[in-house]
Every structure is written in C-alpha cells, then in structure tokens.
Design a protein around this motif. Sequence first.
Motif, PDB file in Angstrom:
ATOM      1  N   CYS A   1       8.815  52.835 -19.948  1.00 58.28           N
ATOM      2  CA  CYS A   1       8.046  53.036 -18.723  1.00 58.28           C
ATOM      3  C   CYS A   1       8.185  54.481 -18.260  1.00 58.28           C
ATOM      4  O   CYS A   1       9.288  55.009 -18.148  1.00 58.28           O
ATOM      5  CB  CYS A   1       8.550  52.082 -17.640  1.00 58.28           C
ATOM      6  SG  CYS A   1       7.624  52.225 -16.108  1.00 58.28           S
TER       7      CYS A   1
ATOM      8  N   PHE B   1       7.721  55.648 -15.408  1.00 53.66           N
ATOM      9  CA  PHE B   1       8.197  55.828 -14.043  1.00 53.66           C
ATOM     10  C   PHE B   1       9.707  56.095 -13.985  1.00 53.66           C
ATOM     11  O   PHE B   1      10.205  56.617 -12.987  1.00 53.66           O
ATOM     12  CB  PHE B   1       7.809  54.639 -13.167  1.00 53.66           C
ATOM     13  CG  PHE B   1       6.323  54.559 -12.913  1.00 53.66           C
ATOM     14  CD1 PHE B   1       5.558  55.716 -12.848  1.00 53.66           C
ATOM     15  CD2 PHE B   1       5.683  53.348 -12.758  1.00 53.66           C
ATOM     16  CE1 PHE B   1       4.187  55.668 -12.623  1.00 53.66           C
ATOM     17  CE2 PHE B   1       4.310  53.279 -12.523  1.00 53.66           C
ATOM     18  CZ  PHE B   1       3.565  54.437 -12.460  1.00 53.66           C
ATOM     19  N   ASN B   2      10.435  55.668 -15.038  1.00 53.98           N
ATOM     20  CA  ASN B   2      11.834  56.075 -15.176  1.00 53.98           C
ATOM     21  C   ASN B   2      12.730  55.819 -13.973  1.00 53.98           C
ATOM     22  O   ASN B   2      13.497  56.712 -13.585  1.00 53.98           O
ATOM     23  CB  ASN B   2      11.879  57.581 -15.462  1.00 53.98           C
ATOM     24  CG  ASN B   2      12.008  57.820 -16.937  1.00 53.98           C
ATOM     25  OD1 ASN B   2      12.710  57.067 -17.629  1.00 53.98           O
ATOM     26  ND2 ASN B   2      11.321  58.847 -17.434  1.00 53.98           N
ATOM     27  N   CYS B   3      12.646  54.666 -13.378  1.00 52.48           N
ATOM     28  CA  CYS B   3      13.522  54.390 -12.220  1.00 52.48           C
ATOM     29  C   CYS B   3      14.983  54.360 -12.687  1.00 52.48           C
ATOM     30  O   CYS B   3      15.284  53.852 -13.773  1.00 52.48           O
ATOM     31  CB  CYS B   3      13.153  53.066 -11.573  1.00 52.48           C
ATOM     32  SG  CYS B   3      11.414  53.006 -11.114  1.00 52.48           S
TER      33      CYS B   3
ATOM     34  N   TYR C   1      17.483  52.634 -11.771  1.00 54.79           N
ATOM     35  CA  TYR C   1      18.130  51.315 -11.891  1.00 54.79           C
ATOM     36  C   TYR C   1      17.391  50.388 -12.843  1.00 54.79           C
ATOM     37  O   TYR C   1      17.675  49.205 -12.901  1.00 54.79           O
ATOM     38  CB  TYR C   1      18.194  50.653 -10.502  1.00 54.79           C
ATOM     39  CG  TYR C   1      16.868  50.665  -9.804  1.00 54.79           C
ATOM     40  CD1 TYR C   1      15.817  49.890 -10.271  1.00 54.79           C
ATOM     41  CD2 TYR C   1      16.636  51.506  -8.723  1.00 54.79           C
ATOM     42  CE1 TYR C   1      14.575  49.931  -9.684  1.00 54.79           C
ATOM     43  CE2 TYR C   1      15.389  51.553  -8.119  1.00 54.79           C
ATOM     44  CZ  TYR C   1      14.368  50.760  -8.609  1.00 54.79           C
ATOM     45  OH  TYR C   1      13.124  50.811  -8.031  1.00 54.79           O
ATOM     46  N   CYS C   2      16.378  50.888 -13.566  1.00 51.38           N
ATOM     47  CA  CYS C   2      15.523  49.991 -14.360  1.00 51.38           C
ATOM     48  C   CYS C   2      16.373  49.114 -15.290  1.00 51.38           C
ATOM     49  O   CYS C   2      17.062  49.614 -16.175  1.00 51.38           O
ATOM     50  CB  CYS C   2      14.502  50.783 -15.176  1.00 51.38           C
ATOM     51  SG  CYS C   2      13.400  49.688 -16.082  1.00 51.38           S
TER      52      CYS C   2
ATOM     53  N   ALA D   1       8.375  44.048 -18.458  1.00 55.16           N
ATOM     54  CA  ALA D   1       9.395  44.998 -18.905  1.00 55.16           C
ATOM     55  C   ALA D   1       8.837  46.421 -19.019  1.00 55.16           C
ATOM     56  O   ALA D   1       9.418  47.278 -19.669  1.00 55.16           O
ATOM     57  CB  ALA D   1       9.956  44.550 -20.260  1.00 55.16           C
ATOM     58  N   THR D   2       7.688  46.631 -18.408  1.00 53.22           N
ATOM     59  CA  THR D   2       7.073  47.963 -18.349  1.00 53.22           C
ATOM     60  C   THR D   2       6.153  47.937 -17.143  1.00 53.22           C
ATOM     61  O   THR D   2       5.975  46.883 -16.540  1.00 53.22           O
ATOM     62  CB  THR D   2       6.254  48.248 -19.629  1.00 53.22           C
ATOM     63  OG1 THR D   2       5.753  49.585 -19.585  1.00 53.22           O
ATOM     64  CG2 THR D   2       5.045  47.321 -19.754  1.00 53.22           C
ATOM     65  N   ASP D   3       5.569  49.071 -16.787  1.00 50.00           N
ATOM     66  CA  ASP D   3       4.545  49.028 -15.749  1.00 50.00           C
ATOM     67  C   ASP D   3       3.195  49.141 -16.452  1.00 50.00           C
ATOM     68  O   ASP D   3       2.928  50.154 -17.127  1.00 50.00           O
ATOM     69  CB  ASP D   3       4.718  50.169 -14.731  1.00 50.00           C
ATOM     70  CG  ASP D   3       3.834  49.936 -13.523  1.00 50.00           C
ATOM     71  OD1 ASP D   3       2.603  49.773 -13.715  1.00 50.00           O
ATOM     72  OD2 ASP D   3       4.335  49.902 -12.393  1.00 50.00           O
TER      73      ASP D   3
ATOM     74  N   ARG E   1       3.433  49.345  -9.859  1.00 51.20           N
ATOM     75  CA  ARG E   1       3.684  50.256  -8.746  1.00 51.20           C
ATOM     76  C   ARG E   1       2.565  51.291  -8.636  1.00 51.20           C
ATOM     77  O   ARG E   1       2.684  52.244  -7.891  1.00 51.20           O
ATOM     78  CB  ARG E   1       5.018  50.981  -8.979  1.00 51.20           C
ATOM     79  CG  ARG E   1       6.168  50.020  -8.909  1.00 51.20           C
ATOM     80  CD  ARG E   1       7.492  50.673  -9.060  1.00 51.20           C
ATOM     81  NE  ARG E   1       8.515  49.713  -8.663  1.00 51.20           N
ATOM     82  CZ  ARG E   1       9.789  49.972  -8.600  1.00 51.20           C
ATOM     83  NH1 ARG E   1      10.239  51.174  -8.905  1.00 51.20           N
ATOM     84  NH2 ARG E   1      10.645  49.048  -8.223  1.00 51.20           N
TER      85      ARG E   1
HETATM   86  S1  SF4 Z   1       9.560  49.001 -15.472  1.00 51.60           S
HETATM   87 FE1  SF4 Z   1       9.595  48.989 -13.221  1.00 51.60          FE
HETATM   88  S2  SF4 Z   1      11.747  49.439 -12.680  1.00 51.60           S
HETATM   89 FE2  SF4 Z   1      11.461  50.003 -14.849  1.00 51.60          FE
HETATM   90  S3  SF4 Z   1      10.983  52.205 -14.768  1.00 51.60           S
HETATM   91 FE3  SF4 Z   1       9.027  51.082 -14.764  1.00 51.60          FE
HETATM   92  S4  SF4 Z   1       8.477  50.832 -12.604  1.00 51.60           S
HETATM   93 FE4  SF4 Z   1      10.641  51.407 -12.693  1.00 51.60          FE
END
Ligand code: SF4
Length: 301
Positions: free
Chosen positions: A33, A35-37, A39-40, A86-88, A119
Amino acid sequence: MAKEITVHSVLNKQKRRDDWFLCDYSMNPYEGCQFNCVYCYVHGSKYGEKMAEGIAVKWNAPTILDRQLKARAEKKEYGIIAVGSATDPYMPIEEERQITRRCLEVILKRKFPIGVTTRSPLILRDLDILREIGKSAILPEDLKEKGIPGVIISSSFSTVDEQVAKIFEPGAPRPLARMEFLKKCKDAGFMVGANFMPLLPYISDTEESLDSMVRMAKEHGLDFTFVSGLTLYGDGPADCKTKYYKALEANFPELVEKTRALFAGNFAPPGNYQGKLDEMARRMCEKYGMRYHILPAGRKS
Ligand code: SF4
C-alpha cells in the motif's frame, strides 16, 4: 516502480462471515500500500508474509476474479466481498492502472455485493459503477432481510487529529478529506461508515478523542461506526511494531513505556481493553445518535 505479478487466485473465502464487515469473501487488487501507515498491520503479520517488497499490481486480477466469481455464482454462493482488506484499493497507482475499477466491472457482471474500505477520495470516480452494483447485487437472504444494501463504503481512521495523522499516516489522505468524501458517497445514496481502527493507545483511545471522532462522523452524515484497538507485529526494521515504537520515541516519548506495559509482550492489549473501547464507543454513539456497528444486534463484544 510497481512490480507486475500474475495471480492464480484473487478471491479469498472466509471460514465464517466477518461479524464486523459482514463479508464472506475478500479480494485485493494490489499487494502492498502506497499510503505506508506506520502501524499498518500487514507489515510483520502473517498477512504480509508472502508479499513482494513495495507495491505489486495484480495485472490479471480481473480475469481471475471473473473465473472465481462465475464458479461461486453457479453454486449460488453469494456473499459480500470485502474489497481492500490488506491494501487500499484506491491508492494513487489505481488512478492510472484501474485494476480496482476493472474488478468492480466483474463484480457487477457476476452480481456480488461488496464492502469497500478506502482512505482515498479516488473512490468518487467509481460511484457510477458502484451504483449499478448496488442495484443488481444478490445478497444472502439473512442480510437482505436486515436491509443491508449491495454496497457499503467505509474508511478507517486512527485519529481525526490532523497533527497526529501526519505522524502515523504520513502518506494517506487527511482525516477531514476522508470524512468529506464519505459525505459525498452518503449524499449519492450509499451506506457509509467510519471504522475507528486502530485507535492508538493513550493518543486516540481517550474519551475526548473518541468523542470528537464520533461527533465528526455524525456531522458528516455517516450511517455507522465501530472501534478497534492497535495490533503490533514483528521485530524487523519494516515491521509495524518497530516502526510504531520509533514514531512514539520521536513524537510521544512519554508514552513508550506505558504502551509497552499495555501490550505486555503480546501483539495486542489485553481482552478487556477492547471491551472498554466498545463500552466507550457505544456511549458516544448514543450521545450523538450514531449506529454502533453495521448490524448492531448481530455484533458480539
Ligand atoms: S492498507 Fe490501510 S493501514 Fe495499511 S498502509 Fe494502506 S491505508 Fe494504511
């Protein structure tokens, strides 16, 4: 540069229906993903074990999905598909590659209901096809009786504080932007919700924080919300546990020891922690007149 991967299966059947998202299946058009959060949970957990490094495009996902859904439809095994577990599914690469959109076309053709979690406001591009899915989806009888629609759209939030979001979700669209696109989806006639997960211990799991989250959801006209705590996996440099404590040390050093004590060496806080979150969230939902969970009566806590 994203890798291209060939998949032999893209539809996962759950052992039992998820009583939060009500899905019987899940599918992910991409691996990883953008977005690289911090806490992912994918990084360090079993869900990330077989993943390629970085982002991978499942270029043949629509073809494989069509084959798999055809077989399920022939046996009348209809159920909600969670798109993006498990991804956006609407991360930036989707703008150009459109794998999610092409999978939605297949889902429409095979008449399956879906729950999309994202998101990104890029989902607004696909409201046309989502509307068609909503009209033609065949729901399992019990969900149909309970008035569940063929499309449910939600977004996850670990906080609605923009400064905190910048630390833990630096690559994702800001919380307010998420609320705004959810409102647009609601105005377009969809069922929408905010998944307040993962709540961050001592940062966004407080009464004050949850109050602003539920209030904001109400102000944006959302239909439902639910909450869940943080999970931390793995000791490798790219694993979420390592990255989370690093971010805490840099921004909330006073919380490092408290957080370690809460987790006590486990991947999640103790069982009664989720119970307390549930109790607090139910109270906030009552206060603001929000529904707690998509199916309030069916939720076990
Ligand atoms: S899958 Fe969700 S939590 Fe994980 S990096 Fe992407 S947006 Fe963030």
